[in-house]
Design an enzyme around this catalytic site. Structure first.
Site, PDB file in Angstrom:
ATOM      1  N   GLY A   1       0.802  -1.219   0.000  1.00  0.00           N
ATOM      2  CA  GLY A   1       0.000   0.000   0.000  1.00  0.00           C
ATOM      3  C   GLY A   1       0.831   1.263   0.000  1.00  0.00           C
TER       4      GLY A   1
ATOM      5  N   GLY B   1       1.777   1.046  -5.167  1.00  0.00           N
ATOM      6  CA  GLY B   1       0.627   0.180  -4.949  1.00  0.00           C
ATOM      7  C   GLY B   1      -0.682   0.940  -5.060  1.00  0.00           C
TER       8      GLY B   1
ATOM      9  N   LYS C   1      16.584   1.562 -16.432  1.00  0.00           N
ATOM     10  CA  LYS C   1      15.931   2.199 -15.273  1.00  0.00           C
ATOM     11  C   LYS C   1      16.885   2.184 -14.081  1.00  0.00           C
ATOM     12  CE  LYS C   1      12.737   3.858 -12.517  1.00  0.00           C
ATOM     13  NZ  LYS C   1      11.630   3.030 -12.027  1.00  0.00           N
TER      14      LYS C   1
ATOM     15  N   ASN D   1      15.565  16.562  -7.651  1.00  0.00           N
ATOM     16  CA  ASN D   1      16.222  15.966  -8.820  1.00  0.00           C
ATOM     17  C   ASN D   1      16.873  16.995  -9.736  1.00  0.00           C
ATOM     18  OD1 ASN D   1      15.095  13.691  -7.720  1.00  0.00           O
ATOM     19  ND2 ASN D   1      13.795  13.190  -9.453  1.00  0.00           N
TER      20      ASN D   1
ATOM     21  N   SER E   1      12.506   8.975  -4.354  1.00  0.00           N
ATOM     22  CA  SER E   1      11.979   8.089  -3.312  1.00  0.00           C
ATOM     23  C   SER E   1      13.025   7.829  -2.241  1.00  0.00           C
ATOM     24  CB  SER E   1      11.513   6.766  -3.928  1.00  0.00           C
ATOM     25  OG  SER E   1      12.585   6.125  -4.615  1.00  0.00           O
TER      26      SER E   1
END
Length: 299
Positions: free
Chosen positions: A8, A12, A179, A197, A246
């Site tokens: 979750g 998700g 990636k 970023n 992240s």
């Protein structure tokens, strides 16, 4: 199609939100509180200034048999999920993890399940237990890891929003490598420097460090087309300039990062090939220290 989403977190919730428009979705969470919130309030998705609400089932414990399971947990939670999946009857399972360390786990996993691998090129930020902000529109590219029976899954996943496309590819490993290259160039540095970023290309010193990581990773992965790949990394920095990676979010919130899935995989491959990777080694050790401190002092 009956689809179960395991995890979750941001990815998700993002998958569950979009796929629930066409499929019967159940979100499997670790915490009962989150499952209760999703059952009661549905999933709220914000994208491009608009907010959408979708309904989904939710529960703890993977007990239902689904037409497809999509595993979105981060790598450091994956082994627990594999142990739970090992007790279930044969199912089709799509894994959406960052990095490539999970390939070792899946290769060594003795299971009758049909396994698929995917790469998420979306940006997403979890806002609450039932809300997600879709910060960057991309695609999910996926392919068959062990099995080739994909026709009905392909057809089902092709029904999607223009903001959420799932594209089948036989070259999933190449997609994973590219990636991974983007991840290792952006995530560790943003986490260590505590910058968004875009700062990595706005500041020449930061860009130099990113280029050092790029050169080592390209060498380890044996990738060609270096000019194209570097342009791709820079373009991702530009497109996600205002985003927090992240890994930076994890550090700020005192959570374990995906260091092992990204840097750990590359350093293991470097050791096998006897390739020196001083910058990646430094990033890995520095992040390990920050993880052990579990501090929020960057806030």
């Amino acid at each position: 199609m009956k689809i179960g989403i395991i995890g979750g977190g941001a990815i998700g919730l993002l998958c569950a939100s979009y796929l629930s428009q066409h499929h019967d979705i159940t979100v499997f969470t670790r915490r009962n509180k989150q499952a209760e919130k999703i059952r009661a309030s549905g999933i709220k998705r914000t994208v491009g200034g608009e907010t959408f609400q979708t309904a989904a089932h939710a529960q703890t414990g993977i007990t239902e048999i689904c037409d497809l399971l999509i595993v979105t947990v981060k790598y450091h939670h994956l082994q627990d999920v594999l142990d739970e999946l090992s007790t279930l009857p044969r199912q089709r399972i799509l894994f959406l993890q960052n990095g490539m360390a999970h390939l070792f786990d899946l290769k060594n996993w003795e299971t009758p399940h049909q396994l698929y691998i995917g790469v998420v090129e979306h940006g997403a930020m979890k806002v609450s237990d039932h809300a997600v902000h879709h910060t960057g529109i991309g695609v999910i590219k996926w392919g068959a890891f062990h099995h080739k029976e994909t026709a009905d899954v392909r057809n089902a996943l092709n029904i999607a929003s223009s903001h959420f496309q799932m594209v089948y590819t036989d070259e999933w490993k190449k997609v994973l490598e590219e990636k991974l290259l983007v991840n290792v160039c952006i995530n560790p540095l943003t986490a260590l420097l505590h910058v968004k970023n875009g700062e990595l290309i706005a500041n020449p010193s930061y860009e130099h460090m990113m280029k050092c990581a790029f050169e080592e990773a390209v060498s380890i992965l044996g990738l060609s087309e270096k000019e194209r790949l570097w342009s791709h990394v820079v373009s991702i920095c530009e497109k996600t300039a205002a985003n927090q990676s992240s890994m930076l979010q994890d550090i700020v919130n005192g959570r374990q990062t995906e260091r092992k899935a990204i840097l750990g995989y590359l350093l293991k491959q470097a050791q096998v090939q006897e390739i020196q990777a001083p910058h990646l080694t430094f990033f890995n050790r520095s992040l390990e220290v920050l993880e052990k401190k579990q501090t929020k002092s960057f806030e």
